[in-house]
Write an enzyme that holds these catalytic residues in place. Structure first.
Site, short mmCIF file in Angstrom:
data_model
loop_
_atom_site.label_atom_id
_atom_site.label_comp_id
_atom_site.label_asym_id
_atom_site.label_seq_id
_atom_site.Cartn_x
_atom_site.Cartn_y
_atom_site.Cartn_z
N THR A 12 0.83 -1.22 0.00
CA THR A 12 0.00 0.00 0.00
C THR A 12 0.86 1.27 0.00
OG1 THR A 12 -0.04 -0.19 2.40
CG2 THR A 12 -1.96 -1.05 1.21
N VAL A 15 6.54 2.93 -2.64
CA VAL A 15 7.37 2.03 -3.45
C VAL A 15 6.58 0.78 -3.81
CG1 VAL A 15 9.46 0.60 -3.47
CG2 VAL A 15 9.56 2.91 -2.54
N ARG A 40 -3.33 -2.24 9.68
CA ARG A 40 -4.16 -1.06 9.31
C ARG A 40 -4.81 -1.25 7.95
NH1 ARG A 40 0.47 1.18 11.55
NH2 ARG A 40 1.59 1.10 9.57
N CYS A 129 18.16 4.46 -3.30
CA CYS A 129 17.79 5.13 -4.55
C CYS A 129 18.86 6.10 -5.05
CB CYS A 129 16.46 5.86 -4.37
SG CYS A 129 16.37 6.79 -2.84
N GLN A 156 16.98 15.41 -3.14
CA GLN A 156 16.11 14.23 -3.10
C GLN A 156 14.66 14.59 -2.78
OE1 GLN A 156 19.77 11.72 -1.15
NE2 GLN A 156 17.78 10.71 -1.07
N LYS A 214 25.35 5.56 3.43
CA LYS A 214 24.90 4.53 2.49
C LYS A 214 25.56 4.73 1.12
CE LYS A 214 20.19 4.31 4.32
NZ LYS A 214 18.80 4.67 4.00
N ARG A 235 17.31 16.97 1.27
CA ARG A 235 15.88 16.79 0.93
C ARG A 235 15.36 18.11 0.37
NH1 ARG A 235 13.99 11.98 0.33
NH2 ARG A 235 14.64 11.29 2.39
N HIS A 242 14.79 12.22 -7.98
CA HIS A 242 15.99 12.69 -7.29
C HIS A 242 16.97 13.25 -8.33
CE1 HIS A 242 14.45 10.86 -3.78
NE2 HIS A 242 15.35 9.91 -3.57
N ASN A 315 13.00 8.31 -8.53
CA ASN A 315 13.50 7.52 -7.40
C ASN A 315 12.62 6.32 -7.09
OD1 ASN A 315 11.88 9.93 -6.64
ND2 ASN A 315 11.81 8.94 -4.65
P1 A2P Z 1 0.21 0.36 5.80
O1 A2P Z 1 -0.32 1.11 4.60
O2 A2P Z 1 -0.72 -0.68 6.27
O3 A2P Z 1 0.72 1.28 6.88
P2 A2P Z 1 5.32 4.35 2.67
O4 A2P Z 1 6.79 4.12 2.51
O5 A2P Z 1 4.68 4.94 1.48
O6 A2P Z 1 5.03 5.08 3.94
O7 A2P Z 1 4.66 2.89 2.85
C1 A2P Z 1 5.07 2.00 3.84
C2 A2P Z 1 4.48 0.62 3.54
O8 A2P Z 1 4.94 -0.29 4.53
C3 A2P Z 1 2.97 0.58 3.60
O9 A2P Z 1 2.48 -0.39 2.72
C4 A2P Z 1 2.72 0.16 5.04
O10 A2P Z 1 1.49 -0.46 5.26
C5 A2P Z 1 3.82 -0.85 5.20
N1 A2P Z 1 4.14 -1.07 6.61
C6 A2P Z 1 4.56 -0.17 7.52
N2 A2P Z 1 4.74 -0.75 8.72
C7 A2P Z 1 4.42 -2.06 8.57
C8 A2P Z 1 4.41 -3.19 9.44
N3 A2P Z 1 4.75 -3.11 10.72
N4 A2P Z 1 4.00 -4.38 8.93
C9 A2P Z 1 3.66 -4.49 7.63
N5 A2P Z 1 3.67 -3.46 6.76
C10 A2P Z 1 4.04 -2.26 7.21
#
Ligand code: A2P
Length: 339
Positions: A12, A15, A40, A129, A156, A214, A235, A242, A315
């Site tokens: 979700t 990336v 969530r 990236c 970035q 990195k 940033r 980037h 990126n």
């Molecule tokens: P969720 O949408 O349920 O929070 P971004 O880098 O755009 O912030 O996205 C982070 C991604 O990593 C999202 O899909 C988020 O899901 C997921 N994520 C963050 N924390 C966890 C976790 N503890 N377990 C599984 N997925 C996670």
């Protein structure tokens, strides 16, 4: 059905969504696709090739039956779950900082060091990236004329931090255009109409921020070299893409035409270099592209073997999703299944 069972962890997120898009564009046959995120988002449905796929709660999920899993949910999530995915049979292509410098984990830019994947133990790391795009631009030169030193400054975009940062830039920009004080979130300072010379945590011993460290470590690992890298990572209030100014010192003198020729021949590098007519890449104009764009290529007049260039890439695609999906395509040697 031919193809593999693929999984995306962090499906979700910024990336993860891009990985989904690049898989759709590049991979013809897929046996099944599984999507994971936090509790969530569990139960949400995401459309893929005319079907709705339910997002699974990573904590409760099993990776049994998954052939390849793309991890893009942050370093802590990879540290906690990637090894479990490997134990349950998946090959993990990890987009976080969790394992990049581990000696047993290949760190791969497919066009540059795919040979290093031979030693993998079912865990492969995607570089950071800002490293990927710089490496794509300099490796074709390094191969014929080893680079001794790099001085790089990055510009970035906020999408590198994730969806929360994209929202923060939007809302802070709206507030400031309405003469209101911006609500500071995600970063230690407001990012709208500002520049923040800090990416990730401070490392007191070196005086670097972790993003800079990195770039130093990953560049040496990928190019199998002890190149001196002097980075400053910044940033900027840009949503996607980037940019980097890169100064390189080569071992031997080389004409500008020779350097241009090497970049023109390089896979997925596009030279956009017509400075007299304002011809150079900008992040807004290369959005959603998979190539690395190079402009402002010129001699560094202060060094006998020095060159400067301006390097821009999307990126989320070139610096993350496309790199990961290309690793998958090359690993399974399914040239007929992957574009
Ligand atoms: P969720 O949408 O349920 O929070 P971004 O880098 O755009 O912030 O996205 C982070 C991604 O990593 C999202 O899909 C988020 O899901 C997921 N994520 C963050 N924390 C966890 C976790 N503890 N377990 C599984 N997925 C996670």
């Amino acid at each position: 059905m031919t193809g593999h069972v693929l999984g995306i962890v962090g499906a979700t997120g910024a990336v993860g969504q891009k990985i989904l898009k690049v898989i759709d564009e590049r991979v013809k046959n897929i046996k099944a696709l599984r999507l994971f995120a936090s509790a969530r988002s569990a139960g949400e449905k995401i459309a893929f090739r005319g079907r709705l796929i339910e997002v699974e709660d990573l904590e409760k999920a099993s990776f049994n039956g998954i052939d390849y899993a793309f991890f893009s949910a942050g370093t802590e999530v990879s540290e906690k779950y990637a090894k479990r995915a490997v134990e349950q049979g998946a090959i993990v292509i990890d987009n976080t900082n969790a394992f990049r410098m581990h000696p047993d984990v290949p760190l791969i830019v497919p066009e540059v060091n795919f040979h290093a994947i031979k030693k993998h133990h079912k865990l492969i790391a995607n570089p950071n990236c800002s490293t990927i795009q710089m490496i794509c631009a300099i490796a074709p030169i390094h191969r014929v004329n080893p680079i001794k030193r790099i001085v790089v400054s990055t510009y970035q975009s906020v999408s590198g931090t994730g969806t929360e940062a994209i929202e923060a830039l939007k809302s802070q920009s709206a507030q400031m255009l309405n003469d209101e004080n911006p609500t500071v979130s995600v970063y230690p300072h407001a990012i709208a109409f500002n520049l923040i010379p800090q990416i990730d945590v401070f490392l007191p011993e070196s005086g670097l921020y972790r993003e800079e460290e990195k770039m130093v470590n990953e560049t040496c690992k990928i190019l199998e070299s002890k190149i001196a890298v002097c980075p400053t990572t910044v940033r900027v209030p840009v949503f996607y893409g980037h940019s980097e100014t890169v100064n390189i010192e080569l071992t031997n003198e080389m004409s500008l035409a020779e350097v241009q020729n090497l970049l023109n021949k390089a896979e997925d590098v596009v030279l956009v270099d017509d400075p007299a007519n304002s011809g150079y890449p900008t992040p807004l104009e290369i959005q959603d592209k998979d190539e690395v764009f190079v402009g402002r290529l010129r001699r560094d007049m202060t060094l006998p073997c020095g060159y400067n260039m301006w390097v821009v890439a999307d990126n989320l695609r070139r610096g993350a999703a496309t790199n990961a999906v290309k690793i998958y395509c090359k690993m399974c040697k399914m040239t007929e299944n992957c574009k």
